[in-house]
Write a protein that holds these residues in place. Structure first.
Motif, PDB file in Angstrom:
ATOM      1  N   LEU A  19       3.155   9.013 -20.325  1.00 11.03           N
ATOM      2  CA  LEU A  19       2.705   7.848 -19.317  1.00 11.03           C
ATOM      3  C   LEU A  19       3.676   7.040 -19.017  1.00 11.03           C
ATOM      4  O   LEU A  19       3.563   6.585 -17.713  1.00 11.03           O
ATOM      5  CB  LEU A  19       1.541   6.920 -20.291  1.00 11.03           C
ATOM      6  N   ILE A  20       4.632   6.602 -19.879  1.00 10.11           N
ATOM      7  CA  ILE A  20       5.890   5.941 -19.345  1.00 10.11           C
ATOM      8  C   ILE A  20       6.640   6.637 -18.301  1.00 10.11           C
ATOM      9  O   ILE A  20       6.933   5.857 -17.132  1.00 10.11           O
ATOM     10  CB  ILE A  20       6.575   5.473 -20.462  1.00 10.11           C
ATOM     11  N   GLN A  21       6.757   7.791 -18.666  1.00  6.48           N
ATOM     12  CA  GLN A  21       7.473   8.743 -17.703  1.00  6.48           C
ATOM     13  C   GLN A  21       6.767   8.746 -16.100  1.00  6.48           C
ATOM     14  O   GLN A  21       7.514   8.679 -15.133  1.00  6.48           O
ATOM     15  CB  GLN A  21       7.832  10.081 -18.220  1.00  6.48           C
ATOM     16  N   ASN A  22       5.402   8.988 -16.308  1.00  2.59           N
ATOM     17  CA  ASN A  22       4.711   9.150 -15.202  1.00  2.59           C
ATOM     18  C   ASN A  22       4.778   7.769 -14.284  1.00  2.59           C
ATOM     19  O   ASN A  22       4.812   7.703 -13.114  1.00  2.59           O
ATOM     20  CB  ASN A  22       3.338   9.749 -15.491  1.00  2.59           C
ATOM     21  N   THR A  23       4.619   6.695 -15.050  1.00  9.81           N
ATOM     22  CA  THR A  23       4.649   5.388 -14.257  1.00  9.81           C
ATOM     23  C   THR A  23       5.944   5.288 -13.705  1.00  9.81           C
ATOM     24  O   THR A  23       5.978   4.877 -12.435  1.00  9.81           O
ATOM     25  CB  THR A  23       4.445   4.134 -15.098  1.00  9.81           C
ATOM     26  N   GLU A  24       6.955   5.658 -14.192  1.00  9.09           N
ATOM     27  CA  GLU A  24       8.480   5.370 -13.643  1.00  9.09           C
ATOM     28  C   GLU A  24       8.706   6.424 -12.689  1.00  9.09           C
ATOM     29  O   GLU A  24       9.484   6.097 -11.752  1.00  9.09           O
ATOM     30  CB  GLU A  24       9.411   5.536 -14.814  1.00  9.09           C
ATOM     31  N   SER A  25       8.064   7.546 -12.774  1.00  7.59           N
ATOM     32  CA  SER A  25       8.206   8.652 -11.577  1.00  7.59           C
ATOM     33  C   SER A  25       7.291   8.502 -10.354  1.00  7.59           C
ATOM     34  O   SER A  25       7.381   9.129  -9.231  1.00  7.59           O
ATOM     35  CB  SER A  25       7.937   9.967 -11.908  1.00  7.59           C
ATOM     36  N   MET A  26       6.357   7.434 -10.245  1.00  4.85           N
ATOM     37  CA  MET A  26       5.447   7.073  -9.038  1.00  4.85           C
ATOM     38  C   MET A  26       6.103   6.822  -7.992  1.00  4.85           C
ATOM     39  O   MET A  26       7.171   5.973  -8.128  1.00  4.85           O
ATOM     40  CB  MET A  26       4.463   6.195  -9.562  1.00  4.85           C
ATOM     41  N   ASN A  27       5.803   7.294  -6.665  1.00  3.10           N
ATOM     42  CA  ASN A  27       6.397   7.014  -5.491  1.00  3.10           C
ATOM     43  C   ASN A  27       5.509   5.520  -5.014  1.00  3.10           C
ATOM     44  O   ASN A  27       4.769   4.964  -5.550  1.00  3.10           O
ATOM     45  CB  ASN A  27       6.330   8.049  -4.532  1.00  3.10           C
ATOM     46  N   ASP A  28       6.236   4.972  -4.035  1.00  8.41           N
ATOM     47  CA  ASP A  28       5.558   3.732  -3.537  1.00  8.41           C
ATOM     48  C   ASP A  28       4.049   3.904  -3.372  1.00  8.41           C
ATOM     49  O   ASP A  28       3.206   3.078  -3.756  1.00  8.41           O
ATOM     50  CB  ASP A  28       6.292   3.032  -2.414  1.00  8.41           C
ATOM     51  N   LYS A  29       3.896   5.043  -2.579  1.00  4.97           N
ATOM     52  CA  LYS A  29       2.263   5.030  -2.219  1.00  4.97           C
ATOM     53  C   LYS A  29       1.389   5.207  -3.520  1.00  4.97           C
ATOM     54  O   LYS A  29       0.332   4.448  -3.780  1.00  4.97           O
ATOM     55  CB  LYS A  29       2.058   6.356  -1.465  1.00  4.97           C
ATOM     56  N   GLU A  30       1.710   5.822  -4.432  1.00  7.32           N
ATOM     57  CA  GLU A  30       1.083   6.127  -5.884  1.00  7.32           C
ATOM     58  C   GLU A  30       0.988   4.825  -6.585  1.00  7.32           C
ATOM     59  O   GLU A  30      -0.131   4.427  -7.125  1.00  7.32           O
ATOM     60  CB  GLU A  30       1.674   7.187  -6.727  1.00  7.32           C
ATOM     61  N   ARG A  31       1.983   3.989  -6.546  1.00  2.00           N
ATOM     62  CA  ARG A  31       2.175   2.703  -7.022  1.00  2.00           C
ATOM     63  C   ARG A  31       1.102   1.939  -6.442  1.00  2.00           C
ATOM     64  O   ARG A  31       0.342   1.098  -7.157  1.00  2.00           O
ATOM     65  CB  ARG A  31       3.508   2.106  -6.865  1.00  2.00           C
ATOM     66  N   LEU A  32       1.172   1.752  -5.129  1.00  7.03           N
ATOM     67  CA  LEU A  32       0.021   1.026  -4.310  1.00  7.03           C
ATOM     68  C   LEU A  32      -1.365   1.404  -4.597  1.00  7.03           C
ATOM     69  O   LEU A  32      -2.154   0.638  -4.894  1.00  7.03           O
ATOM     70  CB  LEU A  32       0.356   1.075  -3.007  1.00  7.03           C
ATOM     71  N   ASP A  33      -1.507   2.533  -4.800  1.00  7.95           N
ATOM     72  CA  ASP A  33      -2.847   3.316  -4.922  1.00  7.95           C
ATOM     73  C   ASP A  33      -3.292   2.799  -6.456  1.00  7.95           C
ATOM     74  O   ASP A  33      -4.391   2.304  -6.560  1.00  7.95           O
ATOM     75  CB  ASP A  33      -2.922   4.615  -4.997  1.00  7.95           C
ATOM     76  N   GLN A  34      -2.398   2.774  -7.234  1.00 11.59           N
ATOM     77  CA  GLN A  34      -2.867   2.499  -8.632  1.00 11.59           C
ATOM     78  C   GLN A  34      -3.148   0.924  -8.711  1.00 11.59           C
ATOM     79  O   GLN A  34      -4.135   0.567  -9.530  1.00 11.59           O
ATOM     80  CB  GLN A  34      -1.382   2.663  -9.716  1.00 11.59           C
ATOM     81  N   TRP A  35      -2.416   0.050  -8.132  1.00 12.65           N
ATOM     82  CA  TRP A  35      -2.629  -1.289  -8.005  1.00 12.65           C
ATOM     83  C   TRP A  35      -3.826  -1.496  -7.322  1.00 12.65           C
ATOM     84  O   TRP A  35      -4.594  -2.503  -7.910  1.00 12.65           O
ATOM     85  CB  TRP A  35      -1.464  -2.008  -7.205  1.00 12.65           C
ATOM     86  N   ILE A  36      -4.318  -1.054  -6.201  1.00 14.67           N
ATOM     87  CA  ILE A  36      -5.623  -1.035  -5.496  1.00 14.67           C
ATOM     88  C   ILE A  36      -6.878  -0.622  -6.596  1.00 14.67           C
ATOM     89  O   ILE A  36      -7.756  -1.561  -6.580  1.00 14.67           O
ATOM     90  CB  ILE A  36      -5.870  -0.151  -4.599  1.00 14.67           C
ATOM     91  N   TRP A  37      -6.393   0.412  -7.128  1.00 15.20           N
ATOM     92  CA  TRP A  37      -7.516   0.757  -8.342  1.00 15.20           C
ATOM     93  C   TRP A  37      -7.962  -0.038  -9.399  1.00 15.20           C
ATOM     94  O   TRP A  37      -8.731  -0.334  -9.736  1.00 15.20           O
ATOM     95  CB  TRP A  37      -7.046   2.301  -8.827  1.00 15.20           C
ATOM     96  N   ASP A  38      -6.539  -0.755  -9.854  1.00 19.77           N
ATOM     97  CA  ASP A  38      -6.688  -1.546 -10.864  1.00 19.77           C
ATOM     98  C   ASP A  38      -7.521  -2.926 -10.526  1.00 19.77           C
ATOM     99  O   ASP A  38      -8.497  -3.440 -11.254  1.00 19.77           O
ATOM    100  CB  ASP A  38      -5.154  -2.262 -11.321  1.00 19.77           C
TER     101      ASP A  38
END
Length: 750
Positions: A122-141
């Motif tokens: 999970l740590i590795q996946n979080t660190e490898s997210m691109n900007d769009k995936e990071r934003l999608d995660q943030w919106i989903w949260d």
């Protein structure tokens, strides 16, 4: 709508087992070991846990806050219960910032492995997210937080609650208009993609749109030539601007059609502006780029005081973890206070206080493991030696056996130095800073020496000592030859005067100064202090009166070239922000090359900077345009911040300055200031610029929200985003300021 982490978790066996949950033992001490039910939540991002008897009470933490997972008995607490629980059941979650570790014991080795592997993935996946995936995660949260009845839809009342949670008090009529526009199905609720559309409308950046319009002829796209024009005029880029414009289109433009025509849309333009490439700190200067072949005395060195403490110096916990955290932050000079311990084993703690004790052996073992994980350049071990002859010999033996070849025990090439070696020469080496019998010139040392200066810090600041310690200090203390022989380039000596040092001192001799002594010397004889520090190392440490482990401002000591300005790393605040800011450059390696006028024989006086050769002052103009997703400081429902921005300059006395914007009522989501702050900087090479965001309060002190500190010489001019850090120095996701920075030479009109 599914989060990126949730989708990732669905296809992984370990993560599915973690979602089902497990009973893990949470361990706080040898006597506090309690079972808790842990499970990974559906978002694939949050770990939830509670006790069987806690009723509705539970705790959660985000995987994004976990820095690393350690297997086995790799913490003091788990080591203390090693006889009860074998290593294959134990693991430790280490958090970012100053949050305490979480020590856990599983019921079986296979269960421990599931959680160790799972959290690491999970740590590795979080660190490898691109900007769009990071934003999608943030919106989903946010969607999850606001969807109170968990039906996967959001009505207007839930959206109003969400806006308050997101730090924006939006006009109800305007919010309803956006909601209705996004509700394409006209169901009165927003589902999945409709909510994403609502969020996009909510976060449309009018401030970025205006900049885009200034350079786009048709208002729809930036042609290659128009983007090049923007890079030259605003971002102050030179010859490579056309080539760079093409690279930016290739990298950030989401529309294939626009890419084909060599153009950039508003979406691509905004993605470029929020990228690390367009941050205020020049990414090229973040990398290791300085000349590392100069003498050690020519560098500022990231340095810690009372490194063993996790808390204050009266009752705080002494811990190896404190050394690990300091070394991971790039610290290159750590302090070890040694006292006689039981069973002939020296211990480390803050003498004559109630701080807990740890074994010297364990500290050196930790140093051996972590010294060079973040930086390959030398670590200075600053020894405060209060031990008897017998235990000093034990210390020497432990240093030699545990550190092995990494401990420097003889001058390089066996030559007596005329100047100190460089960080490059000393890569991968630990240098001992302590008292020494004789000097490097003597071919051999024959006897133990009687000295009353075994601990130079105590000797330098008698005010900080208790009556008992002063009495002990009156007795002559013997220094063991075995320990003395391990000191090479950092021999501690008493400071007499700059004249005495100039005439008699060797380059490998160094002095420690209390903050008050160092500040007085800096004020009275600044130019001489600079000259002294071009050849010899100086260490400055906080006053013993700072029982709360607070810090002094390191800037005025850097202004006179002091290399080892030691701070309490465990204490967050302005002083550590400045330290982190200075050492954020040059690969965070813990060494920053001093300006050339502090390394050569030129006479530089920080009180009179205009007297130096080549003096030019600069005008710094900062237009504070807007803020994005600023953090809430008061978690009460309905409370919204009133943010203001303050820009602070730290440097020589003439450069110290602060200016702030007005505050914006009830909007931490997308406040707009459009205010310009102007400064004149006389010695840019020493200046640090700190951007601070606070929640204005007319009745009491403003609340801190976030900050970012950058060396003046690392600032990229133009339109930049400043990605804010918490009090702990960790990133606040998506929280930023948008500014326009102009730097120009100050012309004096005749």
């Amino acid at each position: 709508m599914e989060s990126p982490q949730s989708l990732f978790a669905q296809g992984d066996k370990d993560l599915q087992v973690m979602k089902a949950g497990a009973m893990l033992r949470k361990v706080k001490s040898r006597s506090w070991k309690k079972q808790r039910h842990f499970r990974l939540q559906e978002d694939g991002q949050t770990i939830w846990y509670k006790s069987r008897w806690a009723g509705t009470g539970h705790s959660t933490f985000s995987v994004a806050d976990v820095d690393v997972v350690r297997e086995g008995h790799q913490s003091e607490i788990l080591l203390s219960i090693a006889d009860e629980f074998p290593a294959d059941l134990c693991f430790t979650l280490v958090f970012r910032g100053r949050r305490s570790n979480l020590d856990l014991v599983a019921e079986s080795p296979s269960e421990a492995q599931v959680w160790i592997r799972g959290v690491r993935k999970l740590i590795q996946n979080t660190e490898s997210m691109n900007d769009k995936e990071r934003l999608d995660q943030w919106i989903w949260d946010w969607f999850q937080k606001a969807d109170k009845n968990k039906d996967g839809r959001m009505n207007f009342k839930e959206v109003r609650t969400l806006l308050k949670m997101m730090n924006v008090d939006m006009n109800e009529e305007y919010a309803l208009r956006l909601f209705t526009m996004a509700d394409k199905s006209e169901s009165g609720c927003l589902e999945n993609e409709e909510f994403v559309q609502f969020y996009k409308m909510l976060t449309e950046r009018e401030d970025v749109w205006r900049v885009f319009q200034d350079y786009s002829r048709d208002g729809q796209i930036l042609t290659l030539a128009e983007l090049e024009d923007f890079l030259k005029q605003e971002q102050q880029e030179g010859e490579r601007s056309l080539e760079h414009a093409q690279e930016l289109i290739d990298r950030y433009e989401p529309s294939e059609n626009a890419k084909k025509h060599g153009a950039m849309s508003i979406d691509g333009f905004q993605m470029y502006l929020v990228s690390p490439e367009s941050a205020v700190l020049d990414p090229q200067l973040l990398a290791l780029h300085q000349d590392m072949s100069q003498p050690l005395s020519h560098y500022f060195i990231c340095s810690s005081h009372n490194t063993y403490l996790m808390d204050d110096q009266l009752r705080g916990q002494s811990s190896q973890e404190a050394y690990i955290q300091a070394l991971k932050r790039g610290c290159r000079c750590v302090e070890v206070d040694c006292w006689d311990g039981p069973n002939g084993e020296p211990v480390v703690y803050h003498g004559h206080t109630f701080t807990s004790k740890i074994l010297f052996r364990d500290v050196i073992t930790t140093l051996a493991e972590y010294a060079f994980k973040v930086s390959e350049f030398p670590v200075i071990l600053s020894l405060e030696n209060h031990c008897s002859m017998e235990q000093q010999r034990v210390m020497a033996q432990l240093l030699d056996t545990i550190l092995g070849d990494t401990l420097l025990t003889a001058p390089l090439d066996r030559l007596v130095p005329q100047e100190l070696p460089s960080p490059q020469d000393l890569k991968g080496k630990v240098l001992l800073k302590a008292k020494k019998i004789g000097g490097l010139e003597e071919s051999e040392t024959l006897t133990d020496e009687v000295t009353d200066e075994v601990s130079d810090e105590d000797e330098a600041d008698p005010k900080s000592l208790s009556a008992e310690a002063l009495h002990l200090n009156d007795k002559k203390s013997k220094l063991s030859r075995e320990l003395s022989d391990l000191v090479v380039y950092c021999k501690s000596v008493h400071f007499h005067s700059f004249e005495y040092s100039r005439l008699h001192s060797k380059c490998y001799e160094m002095s420690s100064f209390s903050e008050s002594k160092a500040r007085k010397l800096a004020k009275d004889t600044g130019a001489e202090f600079v000259r002294h520090n071009s050849r010899q190392l100086s260490r400055v440490y906080p006053s013993g009166m700072r029982t709360d482990s607070s810090n002094y401002n390191p800037q005025e000591l850097w202004n006179v070239g002091c290399q080892i300005v030691a701070l309490n790393f465990q204490t967050a605040g302005l002083e550590m922000d400045l330290n982190d800011g200075l050492f954020s450059q040059n690969g965070c390696c813990g060494y920053v090359l001093k300006p050339d006028f502090m390394r050569n024989d030129d006479s530089f006086d920080p009180e009179r900077p205009q007297d130096r050769n080549g003096y030019t002052s600069l005008r710094l103009s900062i237009q504070v345009i807007s803020g994005q997703q600023l953090p809430k400081v008061n978690q009460k429902e309905g409370s919204i911040v009133d943010p203001l921005v303050r820009v602070e300059i730290y440097g020589v006395f003439q450069d110290q300055a602060k200016q702030e914007t007005s505050y914006i009522d009830n909007n931490g989501f997308n406040p707009l200031w459009n205010e310009t702050l102007n400064f004149i900087v006389h010695v840019p090479e020493l200046a640090l610029v700190r951007f601070v965001v606070e929640d204005y309060d007319k009745a009491s002190r403003n609340d801190f929200m976030g900050q970012f500190t950058v060396p003046f010489t690392c600032i990229q001019p133009g339109y930049r985003h400043i990605h804010l850090l918490s009090k702990d120095g960790t990133a606040i996701p998506l929280s930023s300021l948008f500014v326009n920075i102009k730097i120009s030479e100050l012309t004096t009109e005749v």
